[in-house]
Design an enzyme around this catalytic site. Structure first.
Site, PDB file in Angstrom:
ATOM      1  N   CYS A 167       8.117  -1.534   1.395  1.00 31.62           N
ATOM      2  CA  CYS A 167       9.461  -2.067   1.545  1.00 31.62           C
ATOM      3  C   CYS A 167       9.990  -1.683   2.918  1.00 31.62           C
ATOM      4  O   CYS A 167       9.710  -0.606   3.423  1.00 31.62           O
ATOM      5  CB  CYS A 167      10.441  -1.575   0.493  1.00 31.62           C
ATOM      6  SG  CYS A 167      10.000  -2.012  -1.174  1.00 31.62           S
ATOM      7  N   ARG A 213       5.315  -4.127   5.800  1.00 34.18           N
ATOM      8  CA  ARG A 213       5.552  -3.092   4.791  1.00 34.18           C
ATOM      9  C   ARG A 213       5.673  -3.675   3.377  1.00 34.18           C
ATOM     10  O   ARG A 213       5.731  -2.925   2.391  1.00 34.18           O
ATOM     11  CB  ARG A 213       6.837  -2.330   5.104  1.00 34.18           C
ATOM     12  CG  ARG A 213       6.814  -1.629   6.444  1.00 34.18           C
ATOM     13  CD  ARG A 213       8.133  -0.963   6.700  1.00 34.18           C
ATOM     14  NE  ARG A 213       8.334   0.172   5.829  1.00 34.18           N
ATOM     15  CZ  ARG A 213       7.972   1.406   6.098  1.00 34.18           C
ATOM     16  NH1 ARG A 213       7.400   1.680   7.245  1.00 34.18           N
ATOM     17  NH2 ARG A 213       8.189   2.373   5.259  1.00 34.18           N
ATOM     18  N   TRP A 231       8.155  -4.834  -1.445  1.00 41.10           N
ATOM     19  CA  TRP A 231       6.836  -4.720  -2.072  1.00 41.10           C
ATOM     20  C   TRP A 231       7.145  -4.222  -3.480  1.00 41.10           C
ATOM     21  O   TRP A 231       7.555  -3.081  -3.670  1.00 41.10           O
ATOM     22  CB  TRP A 231       5.973  -3.727  -1.308  1.00 41.10           C
ATOM     23  CG  TRP A 231       4.557  -3.662  -1.802  1.00 41.10           C
ATOM     24  CD1 TRP A 231       3.512  -4.444  -1.395  1.00 41.10           C
ATOM     25  CD2 TRP A 231       4.011  -2.749  -2.775  1.00 41.10           C
ATOM     26  NE1 TRP A 231       2.362  -4.085  -2.069  1.00 41.10           N
ATOM     27  CE2 TRP A 231       2.637  -3.049  -2.919  1.00 41.10           C
ATOM     28  CE3 TRP A 231       4.557  -1.715  -3.541  1.00 41.10           C
ATOM     29  CZ2 TRP A 231       1.805  -2.353  -3.790  1.00 41.10           C
ATOM     30  CZ3 TRP A 231       3.732  -1.026  -4.414  1.00 41.10           C
ATOM     31  CH2 TRP A 231       2.365  -1.344  -4.526  1.00 41.10           C
ATOM     32  N   ASN A 268      14.225   1.740  -0.321  1.00 40.56           N
ATOM     33  CA  ASN A 268      12.761   1.843  -0.221  1.00 40.56           C
ATOM     34  C   ASN A 268      12.361   3.123  -0.943  1.00 40.56           C
ATOM     35  O   ASN A 268      12.860   4.197  -0.602  1.00 40.56           O
ATOM     36  CB  ASN A 268      12.360   1.909   1.262  1.00 40.56           C
ATOM     37  CG  ASN A 268      10.906   2.302   1.452  1.00 40.56           C
ATOM     38  OD1 ASN A 268      10.078   2.087   0.581  1.00 40.56           O
ATOM     39  ND2 ASN A 268      10.603   2.889   2.594  1.00 40.56           N
ATOM     40  N   GLY A 269      11.476   3.009  -1.927  1.00 42.46           N
ATOM     41  CA  GLY A 269      11.057   4.190  -2.686  1.00 42.46           C
ATOM     42  C   GLY A 269      11.051   3.885  -4.160  1.00 42.46           C
ATOM     43  O   GLY A 269      11.097   2.712  -4.569  1.00 42.46           O
ATOM     44  N   GLU A 290     -16.216   1.523   4.874  1.00 40.92           N
ATOM     45  CA  GLU A 290     -15.133   0.892   5.623  1.00 40.92           C
ATOM     46  C   GLU A 290     -15.403  -0.601   5.825  1.00 40.92           C
ATOM     47  O   GLU A 290     -14.500  -1.427   5.702  1.00 40.92           O
ATOM     48  CB  GLU A 290     -14.954   1.631   6.961  1.00 40.92           C
ATOM     49  CG  GLU A 290     -13.935   1.030   7.926  1.00 40.92           C
ATOM     50  CD  GLU A 290     -12.528   0.899   7.370  1.00 40.92           C
ATOM     51  OE1 GLU A 290     -12.239   1.430   6.279  1.00 40.92           O
ATOM     52  OE2 GLU A 290     -11.712   0.219   8.017  1.00 40.92           O
ATOM     53  N   LYS A 333     -12.916  -3.552   4.492  1.00 39.87           N
ATOM     54  CA  LYS A 333     -12.342  -4.593   5.367  1.00 39.87           C
ATOM     55  C   LYS A 333     -12.530  -5.964   4.729  1.00 39.87           C
ATOM     56  O   LYS A 333     -11.615  -6.766   4.694  1.00 39.87           O
ATOM     57  CB  LYS A 333     -13.002  -4.583   6.754  1.00 39.87           C
ATOM     58  CG  LYS A 333     -12.596  -3.471   7.688  1.00 39.87           C
ATOM     59  CD  LYS A 333     -11.191  -3.543   8.241  1.00 39.87           C
ATOM     60  CE  LYS A 333     -10.179  -2.909   7.361  1.00 39.87           C
ATOM     61  NZ  LYS A 333     -10.037  -1.523   7.183  1.00 39.87           N
ATOM     62  N   GLU A 364     -10.328  -6.402   1.348  1.00 34.35           N
ATOM     63  CA  GLU A 364      -8.875  -6.485   1.398  1.00 34.35           C
ATOM     64  C   GLU A 364      -8.361  -7.757   2.058  1.00 34.35           C
ATOM     65  O   GLU A 364      -7.266  -8.197   1.746  1.00 34.35           O
ATOM     66  CB  GLU A 364      -8.240  -5.249   2.027  1.00 34.35           C
ATOM     67  CG  GLU A 364      -8.541  -5.013   3.471  1.00 34.35           C
ATOM     68  CD  GLU A 364      -7.909  -3.718   4.004  1.00 34.35           C
ATOM     69  OE1 GLU A 364      -6.889  -3.270   3.482  1.00 34.35           O
ATOM     70  OE2 GLU A 364      -8.461  -3.172   4.973  1.00 34.35           O
ATOM     71  N   HIS A 412     -31.231   3.827  -7.102  1.00 34.58           N
ATOM     72  CA  HIS A 412     -30.944   4.474  -8.389  1.00 34.58           C
ATOM     73  C   HIS A 412     -30.048   3.612  -9.279  1.00 34.58           C
ATOM     74  O   HIS A 412     -29.409   4.138 -10.186  1.00 34.58           O
ATOM     75  CB  HIS A 412     -30.313   5.849  -8.146  1.00 34.58           C
ATOM     76  CG  HIS A 412     -31.224   6.771  -7.397  1.00 34.58           C
ATOM     77  ND1 HIS A 412     -32.319   7.371  -7.975  1.00 34.58           N
ATOM     78  CD2 HIS A 412     -31.248   7.144  -6.092  1.00 34.58           C
ATOM     79  CE1 HIS A 412     -32.962   8.096  -7.072  1.00 34.58           C
ATOM     80  NE2 HIS A 412     -32.337   7.974  -5.922  1.00 34.58           N
ATOM     81  N   LYS A 460       1.362  -2.298   4.376  1.00 33.00           N
ATOM     82  CA  LYS A 460       0.781  -1.460   5.410  1.00 33.00           C
ATOM     83  C   LYS A 460       1.009   0.018   5.142  1.00 33.00           C
ATOM     84  O   LYS A 460       0.140   0.847   5.331  1.00 33.00           O
ATOM     85  CB  LYS A 460       1.399  -1.863   6.745  1.00 33.00           C
ATOM     86  CG  LYS A 460       0.859  -1.115   7.948  1.00 33.00           C
ATOM     87  CD  LYS A 460      -0.512  -1.627   8.307  1.00 33.00           C
ATOM     88  CE  LYS A 460      -1.133  -0.889   9.453  1.00 33.00           C
ATOM     89  NZ  LYS A 460      -2.589  -1.064   9.466  1.00 33.00           N
TER      90      LYS A 460
HETATM   91  O1  M6R Z   1      -1.198   4.935   6.947  1.00 34.62           O
HETATM   92  P1  M6R Z   1      -2.397   5.524   6.268  1.00 34.62           P
HETATM   93  O2  M6R Z   1      -3.553   5.700   7.193  1.00 34.62           O
HETATM   94  O3  M6R Z   1      -2.088   6.797   5.549  1.00 34.62           O
HETATM   95  O4  M6R Z   1      -2.797   4.451   5.193  1.00 34.62           O
HETATM   96  C1  M6R Z   1      -3.826   4.693   4.279  1.00 34.62           C
HETATM   97  C2  M6R Z   1      -4.269   3.421   3.595  1.00 34.62           C
HETATM   98  O5  M6R Z   1      -3.202   2.853   2.887  1.00 34.62           O
HETATM   99  C3  M6R Z   1      -4.799   2.388   4.592  1.00 34.62           C
HETATM  100  O6  M6R Z   1      -5.829   2.909   5.376  1.00 34.62           O
HETATM  101  C4  M6R Z   1      -5.303   1.147   3.848  1.00 34.62           C
HETATM  102  O7  M6R Z   1      -6.439   1.471   3.110  1.00 34.62           O
HETATM  103  C5  M6R Z   1      -5.578  -0.001   4.824  1.00 34.62           C
HETATM  104  N1  M6R Z   1      -5.082  -1.231   4.288  1.00 34.62           N
HETATM  105  C6  M6R Z   1      -7.007  -0.217   5.092  1.00 34.62           C
HETATM  106  O8  M6R Z   1      -7.244  -1.277   5.948  1.00 34.62           O
END
Ligand code: M6R
Length: 615
Positions: free
Chosen positions: A2, A27, A75, A101-102, A488, A492, A495, A511, A610
């Site tokens: 948010c 956000r 969000w 926000n929260g 990673e 990518k 997501e 395994h 984000k």
């Molecule tokens: O701001 P942060 O690095 O703490 O965020 C952690 C995760 O939310 C963030 O890395 C998330 O997994 C990304 N969308 C990955 O691309």
């Protein structure tokens, strides 16, 4: 999660609020809204489900006058994304409007109590309870909005950044924070309010970061005053000058922020390294580490807490620190760590790794470790965010604002800082020789140019993406330093394209996971020339023997893997511990182009935000 924006001054509030919402859309983006006190004295709230564009469309024929207002991009946590649950929320009398926000943990108890007092709720949100509570306190105690917000803040349990305006007093915004960020911009004759500095920077570079447990009164004539919520003592206002530029917040001609951020990496890593490695590679300077040298030299162990992509960088950090410093390292998901009663003692060093510096779980994990005597160190990107302000020391990664929800340049920045840190501590411990330091540090300095070289494969990767756009599953395999790279790479793809992908240690595959391999299950295998190269080659053969398609990421000139794999993407040779910085790039591009081919919203994938400031 948010985003909040607020404005009070002489200009028209609406344009500033809308532009601010666009900047904060990363956000959360399932609905948005604005509340403004118009020139005729009315308080108008306009809200719309969907992106900020939908709000603009809805509001286009409405009264947009007024020079005070608050706005929100959501969000969803409590209640589905729709117009009613969108913020701002009115109080019962419609004299107050509030954005939040929260999450308010005791909202149902408060809601029940307020309902018994005759308050009616129109939304399913926890936020509406807060604005009703404030109004109830104002009415029963016959007090000001400031006093009512202060009292309400004591009654609510949970995380909040809130901003409230009052129709009958159009000269003030009251804002308060507990565990969710809030920044106040100080202009010539106006004030701005936002969840981070990005909506503020085009108007002023002077900002005040509100601390947890503080309440701010932003008054047209009296200016800004900040108080402690509990004691009511006035806080000293500390103005910080921001160095961020507006260009950093724009797409700069790229179709998506993600692509811009991928291509920015030679520059962002140059900035990350700048002033930290001497020209000949013989010296590393990280003042946050050097100033607390004893803590690192005497550390019994290091714990790294992080989430998502940052957690993957943390796994690489473990290899680096164990290799160079011979200190045992544990890597924990922050969300697990905080609730598993972890053994943390004095003598432990906890590193909180976070791009945003606002991830609620990471922040809570570091607070827990701090309370148990650990020395806490932050590695973050967003300057002035909550984690750097809660730690004993730290290093910024200095890669500039990362707007795309999928993290790219922050990942390589985190790995780069962890590599510099491991080398420095290793050297201080007498475990890294001058020659070794010089070799690896000089290689770190080469990384930006090598990434630039990898970009020459951009067209090849774009074409490769066309072949795999309609795959339903993907396997990403890697070993050693590049096992976290495989995780990673898979994240990518997942997501932003919504294709299921699994990252796996290449040798562990036999395994169980190997049962999934067939003609429809492509594997991306990181097979660079490292200490397990031959074994990874065997893993490729095992996949090929079962009809699987292989995209191999290899060291330049590798003809052995080229003869086995279906497709090969070459990266230049570099010290083994730095290879994740190079192998990440083709995987970022592959995920990007597959997602674009599928027509996905690359910068704002569904269900994501984000900055994850809720549990
Ligand atoms: O701001 P942060 O690095 O703490 O965020 C952690 C995760 O939310 C963030 O890395 C998330 O997994 C990304 N969308 C990955 O691309």
């Amino acid at each position: 999660m948010c985003g909040i924006v607020g404005y009070i001054g002489k200009r028209n509030a609406y344009q500033i609020l809308i532009q601010g919402l666009h900047r904060l859309e990363y956000r959360g983006y399932d609905s948005s809204g604005v509340a403004m006190i118009a020139e005729n004295g009315e308080m108008n709230i306009y809200k719309a489900k969907g992106k900020v564009d939908a709000l603009e469309h809805y509001a286009s024929n409405k009264d947009l006058s007024g020079n005070i207002g608050i706005a929100h991009t959501r969000w969803a946590t409590h209640g589905e994304p729709n117009d009613v649950n969108a913020h701002p929320h009115f109080s019962q009398s419609r004299n107050l409007a509030l954005v939040h926000n929260g999450t308010i943990e005791n909202y149902s108890v408060l809601k029940e109590a307020l309902s018994q007092q005759g308050y009616e709720f129109v939304s399913e949100t926890d936020t509406e309870v807060v604005v009703q509570l404030i109004e109830y306190i104002m009415q029963t105690n016959a007090c000001s909005l400031f006093e009512a917000v202060r009292e309400a803040a004591k009654q609510v349990v949970g995380a909040y950044a809130i901003a409230v305006i009052e129709k009958s007093n159009p000269d003030r915004i009251i804002a308060a924070r507990q565990s969710s960020p809030l920044v106040i911009g100080v202009g010539e004759d106006d004030f701005f309010l936002a969840s981070d500095a990005t909506p503020i920077i085009e108007y002023t570079n002077k900002v005040v970061y509100l601390n947890d447990g503080e309440i701010a009164v932003i008054d047209r004539t009296e200016g800004l005053n900040v108080y402690d919520i509990n004691s009511n003592d006035e806080s000293q206002i500390c103005i910080t000058e921001l160095k961020m530029s507006i260009e950093e917040l724009e797409k700069g001609g790229y179709p998506h922020f993600m692509l811009k951020e991928i291509f920015e990496q030679p520059k962002t890593l140059t900035d990350c390294i700048s002033g930290r490695i001497s020209a000949d590679g013989s010296q590393i300077v990280l003042s946050g580490v050097i100033e607390h040298k004893e803590k690192f030299l005497n550390a019994n162990r290091v714990i790294i807490v992080a989430c998502g992509t940052s957690w993957h960088a943390a796994l690489i950090g473990k290899h680096l620190i164990e290799d160079f410093c011979r200190i045992p390292v544990e890597v924990a998901y922050a969300s697990e760590f905080r609730y598993c009663n972890p053994v943390v003692r004095e003598g432990d060093v906890l590193i909180a790794l976070s791009q945003s510096g606002e991830t609620a779980d990471t922040l809570a994990a570091l607070e827990l470790a701090k309370s148990r005597g650990a020395f806490v160190f932050g590695i973050c990107n967003v300057i002035g965010s909550s984690i750097p302000r809660a730690t004993h020391s730290g290093c910024y990664i200095h890669v500039g604002p990362e707007i795309g929800v999928a993290s790219t340049k922050a990942f390589t920045g985190q790995v780069t800082v962890l590599a510099m840190m491991a080398l420095l501590v290793g050297q201080m411990k007498g475990l890294v020789s001058d020659e070794k330091l010089q070799k690896v540090a000089s290689d770190i300095r080469r990384v930006p140019a090598l990434i630039q070289k990898i970009f020459e494969m951009n067209d090849k990767i774009e074409n490769l993406a066309k072949i795999f756009t309609y795959a339903h599953n993907f396997l990403y395999l890697g070993r050693g330093y590049n096992f976290p790279s495989a995780l990673e790479g898979a994240l990518k793809l997942k997501e932003i394209s919504y294709i299921h992908a699994e990252g796996y240690p290449a040798a562990e595959m036999k395994h169980g996971t190997i049962a999934l391999i067939d003609n429809d299950m492509p594997s991306v295998v990181i097979a660079i020339k490292d200490n397990v190269y031959e074994k990874t080659v065997s893993n490729i053969q095992q996949v090929k023997a079962r009809g699987g398609k292989v995209v191999a990421i290899v060291t330049e000139g590798d003809e052995i893997v080229a003869s086995l794999a279906d497709y090969v993407l070459e990266v230049p040779e570099i010290s083994e511990c730095l290879t994740p910085l190079l192998t990440a790039i083709p995987m970022q591009l592959l995920a990007y182009y597959i997602a674009v081919n599928k027509g996905r919203n690359v910068d704002q994938p569904r269900n994501l935000a984000k900055s994850v400031t809720v549990e």
